[in-house]
Write a protein that holds these residues in place. Sequence first.
Motif, PDB file in Angstrom:
ATOM      1  N   MET A 106       0.855  -1.182   0.000  1.00  0.00           N
ATOM      2  CA  MET A 106       0.000   0.000   0.000  1.00  0.00           C
ATOM      3  C   MET A 106       0.895   1.237   0.000  1.00  0.00           C
ATOM      4  O   MET A 106       1.970   1.225   0.593  1.00  0.00           O
ATOM      5  N   MET A 107       0.409   2.265  -0.644  1.00  0.00           N
ATOM      6  CA  MET A 107       1.138   3.526  -0.672  1.00  0.00           C
ATOM      7  C   MET A 107       0.139   4.671  -0.554  1.00  0.00           C
ATOM      8  O   MET A 107      -0.956   4.600  -1.106  1.00  0.00           O
ATOM      9  N   SER A 108       0.532   5.699   0.174  1.00  0.00           N
ATOM     10  CA  SER A 108      -0.287   6.897   0.268  1.00  0.00           C
ATOM     11  C   SER A 108      -0.411   7.511  -1.124  1.00  0.00           C
ATOM     12  O   SER A 108       0.588   7.657  -1.836  1.00  0.00           O
ATOM     13  N   VAL A 144       1.058   0.797 -10.598  1.00  0.00           N
ATOM     14  CA  VAL A 144       2.465   0.403 -10.697  1.00  0.00           C
ATOM     15  C   VAL A 144       3.341   1.640 -10.532  1.00  0.00           C
ATOM     16  O   VAL A 144       3.123   2.652 -11.210  1.00  0.00           O
ATOM     17  N   VAL A 145       4.310   1.548  -9.623  1.00  0.00           N
ATOM     18  CA  VAL A 145       5.197   2.676  -9.334  1.00  0.00           C
ATOM     19  C   VAL A 145       6.648   2.201  -9.277  1.00  0.00           C
ATOM     20  O   VAL A 145       6.923   1.014  -9.107  1.00  0.00           O
ATOM     21  N   LEU A 146       7.559   3.169  -9.405  1.00  0.00           N
ATOM     22  CA  LEU A 146       8.970   2.906  -9.143  1.00  0.00           C
ATOM     23  C   LEU A 146       9.200   2.990  -7.649  1.00  0.00           C
ATOM     24  O   LEU A 146       8.328   3.457  -6.898  1.00  0.00           O
ATOM     25  N   GLU A 147      10.378   2.597  -7.204  1.00  0.00           N
ATOM     26  CA  GLU A 147      10.696   2.637  -5.777  1.00  0.00           C
ATOM     27  C   GLU A 147      10.550   4.035  -5.184  1.00  0.00           C
ATOM     28  O   GLU A 147      10.208   4.183  -4.011  1.00  0.00           O
ATOM     29  N   ASP A 148      10.798   5.079  -6.002  1.00  0.00           N
ATOM     30  CA  ASP A 148      10.698   6.449  -5.504  1.00  0.00           C
ATOM     31  C   ASP A 148       9.278   7.008  -5.576  1.00  0.00           C
ATOM     32  O   ASP A 148       9.044   8.179  -5.288  1.00  0.00           O
ATOM     33  N   LEU A 154      -5.616   5.486 -10.563  1.00  0.00           N
ATOM     34  CA  LEU A 154      -5.270   6.423  -9.502  1.00  0.00           C
ATOM     35  C   LEU A 154      -6.289   7.565  -9.436  1.00  0.00           C
ATOM     36  O   LEU A 154      -6.738   7.945  -8.354  1.00  0.00           O
ATOM     37  N   ALA A 155      -6.691   8.087 -10.582  1.00  0.00           N
ATOM     38  CA  ALA A 155      -7.701   9.144 -10.620  1.00  0.00           C
ATOM     39  C   ALA A 155      -9.036   8.639 -10.076  1.00  0.00           C
ATOM     40  O   ALA A 155      -9.740   9.347  -9.344  1.00  0.00           O
ATOM     41  N   ALA A 156      -9.384   7.404 -10.399  1.00  0.00           N
ATOM     42  CA  ALA A 156     -10.658   6.830  -9.951  1.00  0.00           C
ATOM     43  C   ALA A 156     -10.687   6.637  -8.437  1.00  0.00           C
ATOM     44  O   ALA A 156     -11.674   6.972  -7.783  1.00  0.00           O
ATOM     45  N   VAL A 206      -3.508   3.342  -1.764  1.00  0.00           N
ATOM     46  CA  VAL A 206      -3.854   2.473  -2.883  1.00  0.00           C
ATOM     47  C   VAL A 206      -2.841   1.319  -2.934  1.00  0.00           C
ATOM     48  O   VAL A 206      -1.663   1.514  -2.627  1.00  0.00           O
ATOM     49  N   PRO A 207      -3.293   0.111  -3.293  1.00  0.00           N
ATOM     50  CA  PRO A 207      -2.343  -0.984  -3.491  1.00  0.00           C
ATOM     51  C   PRO A 207      -1.413  -0.656  -4.656  1.00  0.00           C
ATOM     52  O   PRO A 207      -1.856  -0.112  -5.679  1.00  0.00           O
ATOM     53  N   VAL A 208      -0.139  -0.964  -4.512  1.00  0.00           N
ATOM     54  CA  VAL A 208       0.826  -0.712  -5.576  1.00  0.00           C
ATOM     55  C   VAL A 208       1.688  -1.949  -5.820  1.00  0.00           C
ATOM     56  O   VAL A 208       1.889  -2.769  -4.925  1.00  0.00           O
ATOM     57  N   THR A 209       2.178  -2.033  -7.030  1.00  0.00           N
ATOM     58  CA  THR A 209       3.237  -2.961  -7.381  1.00  0.00           C
ATOM     59  C   THR A 209       4.454  -2.093  -7.665  1.00  0.00           C
ATOM     60  O   THR A 209       4.379  -1.155  -8.471  1.00  0.00           O
TER      61      THR A 209
END
Length: 89
Positions: A1-3, A37-41, A51-53, A62-65
């Motif tokens: 999860m990420m803010s 999906v995000v990078l480490e940063d 993300l907009a939804a 939101v859950p992230v990979t």
Amino acid sequence: MMSIEDIRVGDRARKDMGDVSALAESIREHGLLHPVVVLEDGALVAGGRRLAAVSLLEWTEVPVTVVNVRDLLSAERDENAIRKDLTPT
């Protein structure tokens, strides 16, 4: 999860997210089937509309990979272009 506020959208190939209200309703009903999906940063790789939804749904996380890709633009293009279309069945 990420803010959600920790995810950096940056300069994306897709500028117009279109109407995400139907996607938001689908996420409300079925949940988020594919994580953002995000990078480490925290740079966004794929999932701008998702993300907009979820932002429209007032989620704060939101859950992230997390992935490690060298060419962000190429990864974003491939995510959106190299896929098999759905068939009528």
